[in-house]
Enzyme design. Structure first.
Site, PDB file in Angstrom:
ATOM      1  N   CYS A 185      31.540  89.785 -48.881  1.00  0.00           N
ATOM      2  CA  CYS A 185      32.095  90.276 -50.136  1.00  0.00           C
ATOM      3  C   CYS A 185      33.589  90.568 -49.992  1.00  0.00           C
ATOM      4  O   CYS A 185      33.971  91.629 -49.475  1.00  0.00           O
ATOM      5  CB  CYS A 185      31.348  91.524 -50.583  1.00  0.00           C
ATOM      6  SG  CYS A 185      32.044  92.225 -52.087  1.00  0.00           S
ATOM      7  N   CYS A 232      34.819  93.681 -51.801  1.00  0.00           N
ATOM      8  CA  CYS A 232      34.473  94.961 -51.158  1.00  0.00           C
ATOM      9  C   CYS A 232      35.358  95.200 -49.931  1.00  0.00           C
ATOM     10  O   CYS A 232      35.806  96.307 -49.692  1.00  0.00           O
ATOM     11  CB  CYS A 232      33.029  94.982 -50.686  1.00  0.00           C
ATOM     12  SG  CYS A 232      31.867  94.253 -51.801  1.00  0.00           S
ATOM     13  N   ASP A 233      35.566  94.165 -49.136  1.00  0.00           N
ATOM     14  CA  ASP A 233      36.151  94.372 -47.808  1.00  0.00           C
ATOM     15  C   ASP A 233      37.548  93.797 -47.615  1.00  0.00           C
ATOM     16  O   ASP A 233      38.181  94.052 -46.586  1.00  0.00           O
ATOM     17  CB  ASP A 233      35.215  93.762 -46.740  1.00  0.00           C
ATOM     18  CG  ASP A 233      33.838  94.392 -46.783  1.00  0.00           C
ATOM     19  OD1 ASP A 233      33.767  95.597 -47.102  1.00  0.00           O
ATOM     20  OD2 ASP A 233      32.848  93.699 -46.521  1.00  0.00           O
TER      21      ASP A 233
END
Ligand code: NDP
Length: 309
Positions: free
Chosen positions: A133, A136-137
């Site tokens: 992701c 997200c990261d």
């Protein structure tokens, strides 16, 4: 708890089903799962959902869908369903808080999750350089070098996003072309710090403190095969998704990839009163708008089933 309709999942399919069922006064109970809002909460901007001429943030869109469903008296729960018993009607379910639910009808809208290559190194470096992701990261890789595996729309989207944060992004693509749509292809081809490595596969990852590189191979098995190491700090998977149907195996009919089978014109499964909507039953389109459409269909099907009961 007893309900006429249980909706499992909270992506565009689950929320749309909830809006329709709520408006039909079915007073549905919805279990939203661990990742409330589903996959769209992990994307950046959604540009192809009708009604948003300037695009919309995925999280915002899902919050608005939820608010819309809440208007119509849907009982929302932020937990998961952990077991399902379809052996008798009403069907019986257990939640992660050990609560029991009896439901006359069910809409399964549990979506799909990211696939991994299956390399042992993915497990070894999970959260230490391996991610599925970018949204997200990606932040952890500012000004660093990363690789994105895959050549579809998701891979292009993730690579474009990462290119805005990272110094360099490699796309590792196993075929000699990108499968993505033309718009996305052009987008990645025109971004200077994205380099596309065609006909390349990943053999493993290495590094003492998290990922420091990938062992890759160009044209494996061909006369000009070349294996080499790519220095990277992050390794992002974007190779598609697998349906979340483990809970329903053995009771609800699945295809060979694990997607729920629905009958031609409706969202009906093989079980009476059990319907499916969204990516969990869609091996092909996997679009938010299609998921929303099937969510509406599933709610109408459930309404008809309950009326005829
Ligand atoms: P896709 O199935 O479209 O693409 C998966 C990619 O990963 C392909 O390039 C595939 O290669 C590659 N791949 C699969 N398995 C492996 C493997 N073991 N090793 C290396 N590479 C592998 O999945 P997406 O998640 O990209 O997209 C799913 C659907 O969602 C599509 O319909 C897409 O259009 C849609 N989508 C739309 C978006 C938008 O419009 N904004 C954004 C994101 C997704 P190969 O081509 O060789 O099979």
């Amino acid at each position: 708890m007893k309900t006429k309709l249980l909706i499992i999942g909270s992506g565009p399919a689950g929320y749309t089903a909830a809006i329709y069922a709520g408006r039909a006064n079915l007073q549905p109970v919805q279990y939203c799962g661990i990742q409330m809002g589903g996959q769209l909460t992990q994307t950046t901007e959604v540009e192809n959902f009708p009604g948003y001429p300037d695009g919309v943030d995925g999280n915002q869109m899902m919050m608005e869908l939820r608010r819309q469903a809440e208007r119509f008296g849907v009982e929302m729960h932020d937990g998961s369903i952990v077991s399902a018993d379809f052996s008798q009607q009403p069907y019986r379910f257990k939640t992660d808080r050990d609560e029991e639910i009896e439901a006359e009808s069910v809409i399964i809208a549990t979506g799909a999750t990211a696939k991994y290559l299956g390399l042992p190194d993915e497990q070894k470096y999970m959260g230490q350089g391996v991610s599925a992701c970018a949204t997200c990261d990606g932040f952890f890789y500012r000004k660093k070098v990363v690789a994105v595996v895959g050549g579809g729309d998701t891979a292009c989207e993730e690579a474009s996003y990462l290119a805005s944060l990272c110094s360099k992004v490699y796309m590792i693509v196993r075929k000699p072309y990108l499968r993505a749509s033309d718009v996305m292809k052009k987008r990645v081809e025109n971004i200077e710090n994205i380099e596309i490595l065609y006909e390349t596969n990943t053999l493993g990852l290495f590094g003492d403190n998290g990922v420091e590189g990938a062992h890759v191979v160009y044209r494996k098995g061909e006369a000009d095969e070349k294996a080499y190491d790519l220095a990277i700090d992050g390794f992002f998977l974007a190779i598609g998704h697998k349906p979340q149907t483990d809970l329903f195996k053995g009771a609800v009919d699945l295809d060979e990839q694990g997607f729920i089978k629905v009958s031609g014109h409706s969202q009906a499964t093989n079980l009476p009163g059990v319907f499916a909507a969204g990516d969990v039953c869609d091996p092909h389109y996997q679009q938010a708008i299609v998921a929303a459409g099937t969510g509406a269909k599933a709610a109408l099907d459930a309404q008809e089933f309950l009326l005829n009961k």
